[in-house]
Design an enzyme around this catalytic site. Structure first.
Site, mmCIF file in Angstrom:
data_model
loop_
_atom_site.group_PDB
_atom_site.id
_atom_site.type_symbol
_atom_site.label_atom_id
_atom_site.label_comp_id
_atom_site.label_asym_id
_atom_site.label_seq_id
_atom_site.Cartn_x
_atom_site.Cartn_y
_atom_site.Cartn_z
ATOM 1 N N LYS A 1 20.301 -10.845 -12.163
ATOM 2 C CA LYS A 1 19.073 -10.969 -11.381
ATOM 3 C C LYS A 1 18.189 -12.079 -11.907
ATOM 4 O O LYS A 1 17.627 -12.857 -11.141
ATOM 5 C CB LYS A 1 18.309 -9.637 -11.406
ATOM 6 C CG LYS A 1 17.049 -9.636 -10.539
ATOM 7 C CD LYS A 1 17.397 -9.828 -9.083
ATOM 8 C CE LYS A 1 16.166 -9.879 -8.199
ATOM 9 N NZ LYS A 1 16.492 -10.272 -6.829
ATOM 10 N N LYS B 1 23.943 -16.819 0.359
ATOM 11 C CA LYS B 1 23.954 -15.362 0.455
ATOM 12 C C LYS B 1 25.369 -14.847 0.705
ATOM 13 O O LYS B 1 25.805 -13.861 0.112
ATOM 14 C CB LYS B 1 23.030 -14.891 1.588
ATOM 15 C CG LYS B 1 21.574 -14.869 1.224
ATOM 16 C CD LYS B 1 21.256 -13.772 0.239
ATOM 17 C CE LYS B 1 19.987 -14.069 -0.512
ATOM 18 N NZ LYS B 1 20.094 -15.130 -1.529
ATOM 19 N N GLU C 1 27.423 -15.221 -2.463
ATOM 20 C CA GLU C 1 26.982 -14.359 -3.557
ATOM 21 C C GLU C 1 27.541 -12.942 -3.458
ATOM 22 O O GLU C 1 27.967 -12.367 -4.453
ATOM 23 C CB GLU C 1 25.449 -14.271 -3.571
ATOM 24 C CG GLU C 1 24.745 -15.464 -4.155
ATOM 25 C CD GLU C 1 23.237 -15.261 -4.142
ATOM 26 O OE1 GLU C 1 22.604 -15.472 -5.180
ATOM 27 O OE2 GLU C 1 22.690 -14.892 -3.078
ATOM 28 N N ARG D 1 3.718 0.050 -6.686
ATOM 29 C CA ARG D 1 3.636 -0.826 -5.525
ATOM 30 C C ARG D 1 2.443 -1.776 -5.620
ATOM 31 O O ARG D 1 2.366 -2.749 -4.880
ATOM 32 C CB ARG D 1 3.524 0.026 -4.247
ATOM 33 C CG ARG D 1 4.729 0.920 -4.016
ATOM 34 C CD ARG D 1 4.463 1.980 -2.967
ATOM 35 N NE ARG D 1 4.361 1.429 -1.625
ATOM 36 C CZ ARG D 1 5.384 1.317 -0.786
ATOM 37 N NH1 ARG D 1 6.594 1.676 -1.163
ATOM 38 N NH2 ARG D 1 5.211 0.836 0.422
ATOM 39 N N TRP E 1 -3.863 -2.114 -1.181
ATOM 40 C CA TRP E 1 -3.884 -3.503 -1.615
ATOM 41 C C TRP E 1 -4.681 -4.250 -0.553
ATOM 42 O O TRP E 1 -4.280 -4.321 0.595
ATOM 43 C CB TRP E 1 -2.473 -4.073 -1.744
ATOM 44 C CG TRP E 1 -2.494 -5.400 -2.427
ATOM 45 C CD1 TRP E 1 -2.698 -6.617 -1.852
ATOM 46 C CD2 TRP E 1 -2.366 -5.637 -3.824
ATOM 47 N NE1 TRP E 1 -2.682 -7.602 -2.808
ATOM 48 C CE2 TRP E 1 -2.473 -7.033 -4.024
ATOM 49 C CE3 TRP E 1 -2.145 -4.818 -4.930
ATOM 50 C CZ2 TRP E 1 -2.383 -7.618 -5.279
ATOM 51 C CZ3 TRP E 1 -2.061 -5.397 -6.175
ATOM 52 C CH2 TRP E 1 -2.172 -6.775 -6.344
ATOM 53 N N GLU F 1 20.729 -21.504 2.426
ATOM 54 C CA GLU F 1 20.480 -20.144 1.962
ATOM 55 C C GLU F 1 21.466 -19.162 2.581
ATOM 56 O O GLU F 1 21.955 -18.247 1.907
ATOM 57 C CB GLU F 1 19.037 -19.745 2.298
ATOM 58 C CG GLU F 1 18.693 -18.276 2.086
ATOM 59 C CD GLU F 1 18.808 -17.806 0.647
ATOM 60 O OE1 GLU F 1 18.655 -16.588 0.424
ATOM 61 O OE2 GLU F 1 19.060 -18.630 -0.257
ATOM 62 N N ASN G 1 -0.884 1.184 6.314
ATOM 63 C CA ASN G 1 -0.222 0.131 5.554
ATOM 64 C C ASN G 1 0.251 -0.924 6.543
ATOM 65 O O ASN G 1 0.950 -0.603 7.497
ATOM 66 C CB ASN G 1 0.983 0.710 4.790
ATOM 67 C CG ASN G 1 1.690 -0.328 3.945
ATOM 68 O OD1 ASN G 1 1.184 -1.418 3.744
ATOM 69 N ND2 ASN G 1 2.859 0.020 3.448
ATOM 70 N N GLY G 2 -0.146 -2.191 6.334
ATOM 71 C CA GLY G 2 0.289 -3.255 7.229
ATOM 72 C C GLY G 2 -0.881 -4.040 7.774
ATOM 73 O O GLY G 2 -1.970 -4.055 7.201
ATOM 74 N N CYS H 1 0.832 -1.195 0.000
ATOM 75 C CA CYS H 1 0.000 0.000 0.000
ATOM 76 C C CYS H 1 0.870 1.248 0.000
ATOM 77 O O CYS H 1 2.015 1.233 0.446
ATOM 78 C CB CYS H 1 -0.900 0.027 1.230
ATOM 79 S SG CYS H 1 -1.930 -1.432 1.429
ATOM 80 N N HIS I 1 30.243 -36.696 8.834
ATOM 81 C CA HIS I 1 30.451 -37.408 7.579
ATOM 82 C C HIS I 1 31.299 -36.601 6.603
ATOM 83 O O HIS I 1 31.158 -36.741 5.387
ATOM 84 C CB HIS I 1 29.105 -37.765 6.949
ATOM 85 C CG HIS I 1 28.314 -38.721 7.782
ATOM 86 N ND1 HIS I 1 28.474 -40.083 7.714
ATOM 87 C CD2 HIS I 1 27.363 -38.495 8.726
ATOM 88 C CE1 HIS I 1 27.663 -40.670 8.564
ATOM 89 N NE2 HIS I 1 26.969 -39.725 9.201
#
Length: 607
Positions: free
Chosen positions: A602, A483, A486, A27, A74, A479, A98-99, A2, A502
Site C-alpha cells: 500500500k 488498475k 495491478e 472517520r 465534518w 490509470e 451526511n453528504g 460524517c 505510432h
C-alpha cells in the site's frame, strides 16, 4: 466522512448513541450531537470539537428517551460550531445528514418564503424544514419523508425522527452508505456496521436510492420508486476491525462505492457552497506571480498530477511539469526561483516522493502537498498541505484517494486561474457549482455497476488490453491500464489516442480489446477517428462516453459504457469510475487477491 447513528428500543438511547459515535471517530469530525424524544418532544445536546465535549454536555444535562439519532460532523456548509452541529431540528422533525444537498439554496428560499425560520448556515437544515413542510400539509411522517426525498438533489445519507412518533425512525441513502442493525425489540441505524457492532452483528445495507422505515420490531425497505423491497440480513464480524467491508466482497469495492461521500467531504474543505467561492489554504507565495509549477508523485498519484497539468494550463495559463518521483530525484532538475512544487501521496510516506520534496525544498521551491494523512512525513515537511478526506483506504490499488486528489487539484487549479486573472471572477460560482455536482454524478456512474460487471467477465478472458484517451482523458487511460494490471494481472497499456499510429496499432487484433475513453468534447471526433482505425483492423472497442457520444459512434462498437453528461471540468473524475469498476470485476472474475495483489504494498516506504 460524517457519522450517523440511530437507535430505537427499550433502553435510554443517548448512551448507546454516544458509544456508537465513538466507534465512528476514525472517520474524522469537528462537532457532534444527539437528539432524542422526551415525552414525545425533540430534545438535543450538541457540542463543538471532540466527543468528550458532547459527553460532558450529556453528563450535565442528560437526555431521556428510547429513540434517538446522533452525528459526528465534518463541516461542509457553515463553520464547525455548536449551532451548526447536527442533529438539526424543527419542532416536529430532527435529522442527521451526511453528504451535500446541491439544491439547498432553492429549497431554502422557497421554504423561507413559506414561513420557515432557519437557525444555521448548513445545507442540512433544509431537510428538516422540507419534511416539516409536508407534515404541515397533512402528510403522515412516512409519506412526508418520502415526498421530501424526491426533492433533494445530491449525494447523501439521512436519519430522521419525528415529534410524538416514538416507534419510527427513517433512514435514506443516495450515494453515501447506511446500514440497519437488528436487535431484540430494538433496531439501529449506522453509517457502517462497525458503529453497530457492540449492539448487533445482524445487519442489512441500504442500496442506492433506498429509504427505510424502522420500528422496534423490524424494518421495511423501499426503493427510489417507493416500492417495498427485500434487503438481506447479513451476519457481520467487525468487532475487532477498524473498518469493515460493509455490503461488499472486498475493501476495494467498498472504497469505490464510498467515493460520492469522500469526494463531498474533500470538496467541503476547498469550496464554500453557500456563497459559491473557493476557500483554499493560504500559501506563503503569490499564485498570481508563480513562474512555474512542478508536480511530482508516483503511480496513481502521478496520473492525478497529469490530469491537473491540463487544468492548470487551461485555467491558469501557467507552465506545468509533471514527473514521477523516482526519476525526478536523480536528474538534478533545474528549478526556477519562486516556483511552486506540488507533491501528491495517499500515505504521505512514499520514499521517492519524500526525497524529491526535500530536493525541491533545498532549491527554493514552495512546497504544497496533497495527502490523505495529515500527520505524515510529507505533510510535516511541506509549507502547506491540502488534505484529501478519503478516510482509511485498505485496498492496495488506490481508488477513492485518487478521485479525492483530483477534486483537490481541480480546486487549486481554478484558484490559481482566479489569482492570475485568467478566469473571470464571474465564472467562480459556476465552477464551484460544477465541482459540487461531482458526488452526484459519481453516484450516477456507480449505478451502472451491473452493466460493467457483465462486460468485465469478457475482459477477464484476454491477455492484453489497450486503453486510449485524449487530453485529460489520456491520464485516465493510463490509470485504467494500471488498475487492470495491478489487480487482475492482465497486461494492459494506456496511450494517448493520437499516438495509436505510432506503434500500438500493431498490437490490434480480435483478441485485444481497446478501451476508448471519449465523452463528447472538442477532441471527440479525433478520438473517434482513432477508434475507427481500431475497428477497421478487427479490434474490439469498448467505448466509455456520454449518451450523445455513444449514439454518434455507431453500431460497430463491441461494447458501450454510458457516462452522465457533465461539464468538461469534472469529466475525467467521472471517467475514473468505470475503469476502476472494470478492473475490479475483471480481477474478481479471475479469482485474484483484489485487496492485496501479489508483489504490491500500500505504501512504498523504500526506494
Amino acid at each position: 466522512m460524517c457519522g450517523i447513528v440511530g437507535v430505537i428500543g427499550g433502553k435510554p438511547a443517548a448512551p448507546i448513541i454516544l458509544e456508537a459515535l465513538k466507534r465512528l471517530e476514525y472517520r474524522g469530525y469537528d462537532s457532534a450531537g444527539v437528539a432524542t424524544l422526551s415525552h414525545g418532544d425533540i430534545v438535543r445536546r450538541r457540542a463543538e470539537g471532540k466527543l468528550f465535549n458532547l459527553e460532558k454536555a450529556l453528563d450535565s444535562h442528560p437526555l431521556d428517551g428510547t429513540i434517538g439519532i446522533g452525528h459526528t460532523r465534518w463541516a461542509t456548509h457553515g463553520a464547525p460550531t455548536e449551532r451548526n452541529a447536527h442533529p438539526h431540528a424543527t419542532e416536529r422533525v430532527a435529522i442527521v445528514h451526511n453528504g451535500i444537498i446541491e439544491n439547498f439554496r432553492d429549497l431554502r428560499e422557497r421554504l423561507t418564503a413559506g414561513g420557515a425560520v432557519f437557525q444555521t448556515e448548513t445545507d442540512s437544515e433544509v431537510v428538516a424544514h422540507l419534511v416539516t413542510h409536508y407534515l404541515d400539509k397533512g402528510l403522515a411522517p412516512r409519506q412526508a419523508a418520502a415526498a421530501a426525498l424526491k426533492e433533494l438533489e445530491g449525494a447523501f445519507a439521512l436519519g430522521i425522527i419525528f415529534k410524538d412518533e416514538d416507534d419510527l425512525l427513517i433512514g435514506a441513502r443516495r450515494g453515501s452508505p447506511l446500514a440497519v442493525g437488528y436487535g431484540v425489540h430494538a433496531m439501529y441505524l449506522g453509517s457502517d456496521a462497525f458503529a453497530l457492532a457492540p449492539m448487533t452483528n445482524r445487519v442489512s445495507f441500504l442500496e442506492e436510492g433506498d429509504w427505510v422505515e424502522i420500528t422496534r420490531e423490524g424494518a421495511v425497505f423501499h426503493n427510489a420508486d417507493d416500492d417495498i423491497v427485500e434487503r438481506p440480513i447479513r451476519i457481520t464480524d467487525v468487532s475487532t476491525a477498524l473498518v469493515d467491508k460493509g455490503n461488499h466482497r472486498h475493501f476495494m469495492a467498498k472504497e469505490i462505492f464510498e467515493q460520492p461521500e469522500v469526494i463531498g467531504h474533500t470538496l467541503a474543505n476547498y469550496v464554500n457552497p453557500v456563497d459559491e467561492t473557493l476557500r483554499l489554504p493560504k500559501l506563503p507565495i503569490d499564485l498570481a506571480t508563480v513562474p512555474h509549477i512542478t508536480i511530482i508523485a508516483c503511480g496513481t498519484a502521478s496520473y492525478a498530477g497529469l490530469v491537473a497539468k491540463y487544468w492548470f494550463e487551461r485555467f491558469a495559463r501557467i507552465s506545468v511539469e509533471v514527473d514521477i518521483a523516482s526519476e525526478f530525484r536523480y536528474r538534478e532538475a533545474a528549478l526556477p526561483a519562486g516556483g511552486l512544487a506540488i507533491f501528491i501521496s495517499q500515505s504521505g510516506e512514499t520514499a521517492d516522493t519524500l526525497a524529491a520534496l526535500r530536493y525541491c525544498k533545498a532549491h527554493g521551491q514552495t512546497i504544497l502537498s496533497i495527502v490523505n494523512v495529515a500527520e505524515s512525513s510529507i505533510a510535516r515537511d511541506s509549507d502547506v498541505i491540502m488534505r484529501t478526506h478519503a478516510g482509511p483506504e485498505i485496498g492496495v490499488a488506490s481508488t477513492k484517494a485518487f478521485t479525492c486528489q483530483l477534486v483537490a487539484l481541480a480546486a487549486l487549479a481554478i484558484g490559481t486561474g482566479l489569482a492570475r486573472g485568467t478566469i473571470d471572477a464571474a465564472d467562480e460560482p459556476r465552477l464551484v457549482r460544477t465541482l459540487l455536482e461531482t458526488p452526484r454524478h459519481v453516484a450516477e456512474m456507480l449505478s451502472r455497476d451491473s452493466e460493467i460487471h457483465a462486460l468485465a467477465g469478457e475482459i477477464a478472458k484476454v491477455r492484453d488490453v489497450l486503453y486510449l484517451g485524449r487530453g485529460h482523458f489520456f491520464p485516465i487511460a493510463l490509470e485504467g491500464a494500471l488498475k487492470l494490471k495491478e489487480i487482475s494481472y492482465i497486461h494492459a497499456e494506456g496511450y494517448a489516442a493520437g499516438e495509436l499510429k505510432h506503434g500500438p496499432i500493431a498490437l490490434v487484433d480480435e483478441n485485444v480489446p481497446v478501451i476508448v475513453i471519449a465523452p463528447v468534447d472538442a477532441l471527440y471526433e479525433k478520438t473517434i477517428s482513432n477508434m475507427q482505425e481500431v475497428i477497421a483492423r478487427g479490434g474490439k472497442v469498448v467505448l466509455i462516453s456520454d449518451r450523445e457520444g455513444l449514439d454518434r459512434a455507431g453500431d460497430q462498437v463491441w461494447a458501450k459504457i454510458e457516462m452522465p453528461k457533465v461539464d468538461p471540468l469534472i469529466a475525467p473524475i467521472i471517467a475514473a469510475i468505470p475503469v476502476q469498476l472494470l478492473a475490479y470485476h475483471a480481477a474478481v472474475a479471475k479469482g485474484t487477491d483484489v485487496d492485496q495483489p501479489r508483489n504490491l504494498a500500500k505504501s512504498v516506504t523504500v526506494e
